[in-house]
Design a protein around this motif. Sequence first.
Motif, PDB file in Angstrom:
ATOM      1  N   TYR A   9      56.290 129.083  46.770  1.00 37.66           N
ATOM      2  CA  TYR A   9      56.452 130.329  47.518  1.00 37.66           C
ATOM      3  C   TYR A   9      56.143 131.575  46.707  1.00 37.66           C
ATOM      4  CZ  TYR A   9      58.620 127.101  50.707  1.00 37.66           C
ATOM      5  OH  TYR A   9      58.825 126.048  51.541  1.00 37.66           O
ATOM      6  N   TRP A  10      56.049 131.428  45.416  1.00 35.16           N
ATOM      7  CA  TRP A  10      55.809 132.674  44.666  1.00 35.16           C
ATOM      8  C   TRP A  10      54.757 132.585  43.570  1.00 35.16           C
ATOM      9  CZ3 TRP A  10      57.074 133.146  39.401  1.00 35.16           C
ATOM     10  CH2 TRP A  10      57.871 132.116  38.871  1.00 35.16           C
ATOM     11  N   VAL A  11      54.290 131.384  43.272  1.00 34.15           N
ATOM     12  CA  VAL A  11      53.287 131.284  42.203  1.00 34.15           C
ATOM     13  C   VAL A  11      51.900 131.163  42.823  1.00 34.15           C
ATOM     14  CG1 VAL A  11      52.500 129.958  40.236  1.00 34.15           C
ATOM     15  CG2 VAL A  11      54.938 130.198  40.670  1.00 34.15           C
ATOM     16  N   PHE A  12      50.985 131.988  42.332  1.00 38.98           N
ATOM     17  CA  PHE A  12      49.617 131.960  42.860  1.00 38.98           C
ATOM     18  C   PHE A  12      48.695 131.203  41.934  1.00 38.98           C
ATOM     19  CE2 PHE A  12      51.498 135.636  44.814  1.00 38.98           C
ATOM     20  CZ  PHE A  12      51.056 135.531  46.117  1.00 38.98           C
ATOM     21  N   TYR A  13      48.044 130.197  42.501  1.00 45.26           N
ATOM     22  CA  TYR A  13      47.008 129.509  41.732  1.00 45.26           C
ATOM     23  C   TYR A  13      45.681 129.792  42.395  1.00 45.26           C
ATOM     24  CZ  TYR A  13      50.675 126.890  39.386  1.00 45.26           C
ATOM     25  OH  TYR A  13      51.754 126.542  38.648  1.00 45.26           O
ATOM     26  N   ASP A  14      44.664 129.566  41.625  1.00 49.24           N
ATOM     27  CA  ASP A  14      43.332 129.864  42.132  1.00 49.24           C
ATOM     28  C   ASP A  14      42.726 128.649  42.827  1.00 49.24           C
ATOM     29  OD1 ASP A  14      41.464 131.653  42.631  1.00 49.24           O
ATOM     30  OD2 ASP A  14      40.444 131.533  40.699  1.00 49.24           O
ATOM     31  N   ASP A  15      43.467 127.535  42.883  1.00 46.36           N
ATOM     32  CA  ASP A  15      42.808 126.362  43.448  1.00 46.36           C
ATOM     33  C   ASP A  15      43.361 125.938  44.792  1.00 46.36           C
ATOM     34  OD1 ASP A  15      45.188 125.643  42.231  1.00 46.36           O
ATOM     35  OD2 ASP A  15      44.234 124.338  40.742  1.00 46.36           O
ATOM     36  N   LEU A  20      47.963 112.125  20.132  1.00 46.09           N
ATOM     37  CA  LEU A  20      48.085 111.411  21.396  1.00 46.09           C
ATOM     38  C   LEU A  20      48.830 112.239  22.438  1.00 46.09           C
ATOM     39  CD1 LEU A  20      48.774 107.864  19.968  1.00 46.09           C
ATOM     40  CD2 LEU A  20      46.634 108.796  20.834  1.00 46.09           C
ATOM     41  N   ALA A  21      48.770 113.533  22.279  1.00 42.34           N
ATOM     42  CA  ALA A  21      49.250 114.454  23.316  1.00 42.34           C
ATOM     43  C   ALA A  21      50.684 114.199  23.745  1.00 42.34           C
ATOM     44  CB  ALA A  21      48.326 114.402  24.526  1.00 42.34           C
ATOM     45  N   THR A  22      51.568 113.962  22.784  1.00 45.66           N
ATOM     46  CA  THR A  22      52.952 113.757  23.186  1.00 45.66           C
ATOM     47  C   THR A  22      53.709 115.073  23.325  1.00 45.66           C
ATOM     48  OG1 THR A  22      53.500 113.441  20.885  1.00 45.66           O
ATOM     49  CG2 THR A  22      53.169 111.471  22.186  1.00 45.66           C
ATOM     50  N   ASP A  23      53.032 116.188  22.992  1.00 43.69           N
ATOM     51  CA  ASP A  23      53.686 117.492  23.110  1.00 43.69           C
ATOM     52  C   ASP A  23      53.444 118.065  24.504  1.00 43.69           C
ATOM     53  OD1 ASP A  23      55.373 118.922  21.551  1.00 43.69           O
ATOM     54  OD2 ASP A  23      53.891 119.274  19.983  1.00 43.69           O
ATOM     55  N   ALA A  24      54.268 117.646  25.450  1.00 41.69           N
ATOM     56  CA  ALA A  24      54.032 118.023  26.838  1.00 41.69           C
ATOM     57  C   ALA A  24      54.054 119.533  27.048  1.00 41.69           C
ATOM     58  CB  ALA A  24      55.069 117.358  27.733  1.00 41.69           C
ATOM     59  N   PHE A  25      54.792 120.209  26.194  1.00 43.24           N
ATOM     60  CA  PHE A  25      54.860 121.670  26.289  1.00 43.24           C
ATOM     61  C   PHE A  25      53.456 122.269  26.373  1.00 43.24           C
ATOM     62  CE2 PHE A  25      54.889 125.889  24.470  1.00 43.24           C
ATOM     63  CZ  PHE A  25      56.053 126.468  24.942  1.00 43.24           C
ATOM     64  N   PHE A  26      52.590 121.815  25.468  1.00 45.73           N
ATOM     65  CA  PHE A  26      51.272 122.427  25.380  1.00 45.73           C
ATOM     66  C   PHE A  26      50.345 121.953  26.492  1.00 45.73           C
ATOM     67  CE2 PHE A  26      52.960 122.707  21.048  1.00 45.73           C
ATOM     68  CZ  PHE A  26      52.964 124.085  20.936  1.00 45.73           C
ATOM     69  N   ILE A  27      50.546 120.736  26.959  1.00 40.64           N
ATOM     70  CA  ILE A  27      49.748 120.286  28.100  1.00 40.64           C
ATOM     71  C   ILE A  27      50.041 121.196  29.291  1.00 40.64           C
ATOM     72  CG2 ILE A  27      49.248 118.393  29.676  1.00 40.64           C
ATOM     73  CD1 ILE A  27      50.085 116.450  27.578  1.00 40.64           C
ATOM     74  N   PHE A  28      51.315 121.369  29.538  1.00 37.93           N
ATOM     75  CA  PHE A  28      51.732 122.205  30.664  1.00 37.93           C
ATOM     76  C   PHE A  28      51.209 123.630  30.476  1.00 37.93           C
ATOM     77  CE2 PHE A  28      55.654 123.802  33.200  1.00 37.93           C
ATOM     78  CZ  PHE A  28      54.843 124.028  34.285  1.00 37.93           C
ATOM     79  N   LEU A  29      51.323 124.139  29.265  1.00 45.09           N
ATOM     80  CA  LEU A  29      50.846 125.498  28.981  1.00 45.09           C
ATOM     81  C   LEU A  29      49.377 125.628  29.356  1.00 45.09           C
ATOM     82  CD1 LEU A  29      51.415 128.288  27.465  1.00 45.09           C
ATOM     83  CD2 LEU A  29      50.276 127.225  25.536  1.00 45.09           C
ATOM     84  N   MET A  30      48.579 124.666  28.917  1.00 48.84           N
ATOM     85  CA  MET A  30      47.142 124.787  29.175  1.00 48.84           C
ATOM     86  C   MET A  30      46.807 124.518  30.632  1.00 48.84           C
ATOM     87  SD  MET A  30      45.080 123.926  25.782  1.00 48.84           S
ATOM     88  CE  MET A  30      46.093 122.817  24.898  1.00 48.84           C
ATOM     89  N   VAL A  31      47.589 123.647  31.264  1.00 45.12           N
ATOM     90  CA  VAL A  31      47.381 123.452  32.690  1.00 45.12           C
ATOM     91  C   VAL A  31      47.511 124.798  33.404  1.00 45.12           C
ATOM     92  CG1 VAL A  31      48.403 122.507  34.787  1.00 45.12           C
ATOM     93  CG2 VAL A  31      48.060 121.037  32.809  1.00 45.12           C
ATOM     94  N   GLN A  32      48.537 125.541  33.051  1.00 40.99           N
ATOM     95  CA  GLN A  32      48.748 126.814  33.721  1.00 40.99           C
ATOM     96  C   GLN A  32      47.590 127.775  33.477  1.00 40.99           C
ATOM     97  OE1 GLN A  32      50.919 125.430  35.628  1.00 40.99           O
ATOM     98  NE2 GLN A  32      51.980 127.375  35.873  1.00 40.99           N
ATOM     99  N   PHE A  33      47.074 127.761  32.262  1.00 39.45           N
ATOM    100  CA  PHE A  33      45.963 128.667  31.971  1.00 39.45           C
ATOM    101  C   PHE A  33      44.681 128.207  32.658  1.00 39.45           C
ATOM    102  CE2 PHE A  33      48.721 130.428  28.786  1.00 39.45           C
ATOM    103  CZ  PHE A  33      48.322 131.749  28.742  1.00 39.45           C
ATOM    104  N   PHE A  34      44.438 126.897  32.622  1.00 42.48           N
ATOM    105  CA  PHE A  34      43.231 126.394  33.276  1.00 42.48           C
ATOM    106  C   PHE A  34      43.252 126.728  34.765  1.00 42.48           C
ATOM    107  CE2 PHE A  34      42.441 122.714  30.048  1.00 42.48           C
ATOM    108  CZ  PHE A  34      42.036 123.654  29.123  1.00 42.48           C
ATOM    109  N   ARG A  35      44.416 126.619  35.347  1.00 41.36           N
ATOM    110  CA  ARG A  35      44.488 126.876  36.784  1.00 41.36           C
ATOM    111  C   ARG A  35      44.259 128.342  37.095  1.00 41.36           C
ATOM    112  NH1 ARG A  35      49.325 123.533  39.550  1.00 41.36           N
ATOM    113  NH2 ARG A  35      48.197 124.182  41.402  1.00 41.36           N
ATOM    114  N   GLY A  36      44.411 129.177  36.067  1.00 43.81           N
ATOM    115  CA  GLY A  36      44.162 130.599  36.277  1.00 43.81           C
ATOM    116  C   GLY A  36      42.676 130.938  36.223  1.00 43.81           C
TER     117      GLY A  36
END
Lengths: 440, 307, 322
Positions: B301-307, C193-209
């Motif tokens: 409801y509040w986060v905007f994604y581009d996809d 082997l990407a066990t640091d989920a923090f950074f996966i999630f971080l980059m997911v958020q940026f990629f989606r931007g």
Amino acid sequence: MRVTIHRRTRRGVALVALMASGALALSACSGDSGAMPNDDGGGDGDVEIRYAWWGSDDRHQTTQEIIDLFEEKNPGITVTPDFTDWDGYWDKLATATAAGDTPDVITQEERYLSEYASQDIVADLGELGVDTSEIPAETLATGTIDDTLYGVATGVNAYAMVADPQIFADAGVEMPDDTTWTWEDYVDVAGKLSKGAGDGVWGTQDYGFNEAGLAVLARQKGETLYTPDGELGLSKETVAEFFQVSLDLMANEGQPDASRSVEYQNAGPEGSLLGTNAGAMGVWWSNQLGALSDASGRELELLRLPGESQFERTGMYFKPAMYYSISATTEHPEESAKFVDFLLNDPEVAALQLTDRGLPSNTTVRESILPELTAADQKVAEFMEGLESDVVDNPPVPPQGSSEMQDIMIRINTEVLFGNLTPDEAADAFLKGVGAAIGG
Amino acid sequence: MAVIHEVARTRRAATEHRKGDGRAAALFLAPWFVGLVLITAFPLLASLYLSFTDYSLLRAPGWVGIENYTAMFSDPRFFQALKVTFTYVIVSVPLQLVAALGLALVLDKGLKGLAFYRSIYYLPSLLGASVAIAILWRQVFGADGLINQVLAFFGIEGQGWVSHPDYALGTLIVLNVWTFGAPMVIFLAGLRQVPTMYYEAAAIDGAGRLRQFRNITVPLLTPIIFFNLVLQLIGAFQTFTQAYIVSGGTGGPVDSTLFYTLYLYEKGFGSFEMGYASAMAWFLLLIIAGMTAVNFVASKYWVFYDD
Amino acid sequence: MTDAPVRRAAPSDSPAAPSSGAAGRGTPSLSEVAAAYPDPPARRRPAGPRLRRLGKHVALVVFGFVMLYPLLWMLASSFKPTALIFREPGLIPTEWDFSNYTEGWNALLDPFGHYLLNSAIVVLGSVLGNLVSCSMAAYAFARLKFRGRNLWFAVMLMSIMLPIHVIIVPQYILFSSLSWINTFLPLIVPKLLATDAFFIFLMVQFFRGIPKELDEAARLDGCGHGRIFLRIMLPLSLPALATTAIFTFIWTWNDFFSQLIFLTKPDMYTVPIALRTFVDATSNSSWGPLFAMSIVSLIPVFLVFLFGQKYLVKGIATTGIK
């Protein structure tokens, strides 16, 4: 992809379940060696043993010198050091033990010895033939559980009152006679010191965070923290009396308020009242006199705790500073025993180590280093010698679960200082808490 | 952009080649998956198994069923730990996020020497868990510490901020807000990711700075705000180091800083009750997972994604 | 990916296509993509708000001092003899003593530089590992469609929800059975082997931007996922990569517990373990050398941050897409 993932996962789960139930069980009880597999000595008779201890930089350096000396005298044996600070040490040891990687030679402490001995993680040193002929029987008893010698005391300490004569002089208060002073005298003297010494200087630092003080009071009254069969040996009255002293000291301003007491408790010798010239007295282990003297820049004195002639008997005792123990699963029991033997009995070791692991338990060795000691340590040696004839006996090894007692003590004493619990309620809570810890 | 999109759509309609990206996903996820199976899964599942045992570290585990879980609910210190942790999470996470976002906006651009300030403000977060920290805190928050000296200057008598049961938790919250460096940096990176063309377009439309902030910055930053919220929440529930250092490992004074993980650690390594500690850990996991799930649902409801 | 009209977060009309060439060839070249994100316009600085800027500076400096006081105190204490640190806790030492640095450097079995080097190895391995493996996983989660994506994502997040204290023992058993104890492998391999989920999630958020049109277009132009990942996503996520690198560096540099448990021989010790061995609750503590070496060990992280944050600040446009 989909298929592979599913198949792999199922197999993974099975594997994990197997490992979880199997690996832990196996490693916890069976004997993998202490030495890392890849460190195992080659076929040329070279043996590597791992020696673990806690401490700070000075101890690490002298211990390394001792190891060098041993390796020089015993070609073919390599000793690998494994050291860290107190807190880290126990986490590391427990984890390594859980995985069957217990170091070959370990230093142990009163509060943990039973825990490790009960699971036969540490070996019987008598069986391994460590020479203990020059160590007094009472001292050996402090590492013996059910007639098995699980650890030999490296040296002994006593829990004592450290006093700063200069503040006594400044405040115009006479140093008490420590063979006759009572707990009431202690409260009284501390109050006078606070008044006489002026702003920001206190009579004494709160003693209620350490169970050793309670042990002494209990022994004076013919009781004991723990009985030889590992039960609590305290009456509620004694515990309440113990906490009451702190309240009396706060009432007459002989010691700081609750908040400050908590802070000083966390500050170690260097930041303590004595260490910062802000207090005239405090209870410490005798081997800490050096650290306190260095920090304060003054010549501090050791006194016996109050009440030694007030009740049934004397309460002061010798506590093993730490123990040398050997892993029961070591691949090199002979070499490990040889090393422990060397640590205990070689005068050159003592000359390097001096009183860093307590006043040496080997009496011949102890004699030999007396002239080498610093002024503060000589005071400790004299104090201990004077105590010798008045110590009735030493407490038995605390039972399993006793490692929790200190935390319980700190928590309940803090409640008392802040007025959340009366001494009576505190005594109940304390006995209940410790009882649960050693019972379960 | 609209043109590209138009073209793209036509092309796609023409080729019709898209199904799933299973094969590519397998490749990109391969390291992670290997790590999951080989490194993450075993300890995770082992701890789940151990939570149903009386494992003591020194002794082989014996199955006790749900005993650890039921024991938790008759343990007053367990509830104290929950109380402390929830209080901390609820108060400190929003505060820290607001501080981090605020500072990130101030330090984003428009002033000389910002790189320097950014670094300075990040410094406290660099300190980590060094033992020296305990001494530093006493110096600042002690009964005779800096804060009380300043208060005394104004004629106010202070407290032992970390040694009084009524204030210790509050002080830890302040300390946590003080180390806002990590979320701040993530916000800064997020701000940089906002294409400048949006601002230009908005400026041409005559939007003021506040409106630009509300209509461009905030919406485009929501994925990052969401990320910080989720991760700070997960982190705050597992707060350990600060409390361990400040209380000397006891959770004191009087259990006022007995964080959940601190208690769990005390149980596992101090009392050799690793089975109980594992049960606590999995209960915590349920709480955190629940919170995170709520967060993800709400995010629609509040986060905007581009996809 | 989606056939629905692309949802725009920005309220104003979508800006026009960056260049006419795009329409002609159907997809924009990467340099045209870059052109879509021009440099931020240089802010003009009229003389009027100079006072306001000064005020801002003053506020930032004062606030900075509050932030830094504990650190300054530590710096000051590193120049005091241990005995005076607690007796004279003021900010200016009455007696300057540089011996803490020489003493601290040589206090342990190896010179302190040895531990710095060990830490550097662990840290660089971790940074490299996280950058590569986490960004790859993040690309899959952010951009690829596959069955069970949400489930796997949840599993990934779950892996950081358990406190380390209950997984360290099974981990130790695992690494011990691989003979990895007392090597840097348990500290570095998991990062690879990407066990640091923090950074996966971080980059997911940026990629989606990152606007999806870019990779959609590239795909139609014949780019595979590998190229899209390398040529579009990574360059456009430089701030996120910098964040990952900086955080991995700092957190690994400061991480105490796992390094303590997995490294057993002193010559493998890292900085956090070395620092801990200056102080022991049961014997003498060398506070002076501890503070001195704490300062020394802060310098690399501070420098990394100082340089690294430049990349945080670089906008997308200046990342040099070729």
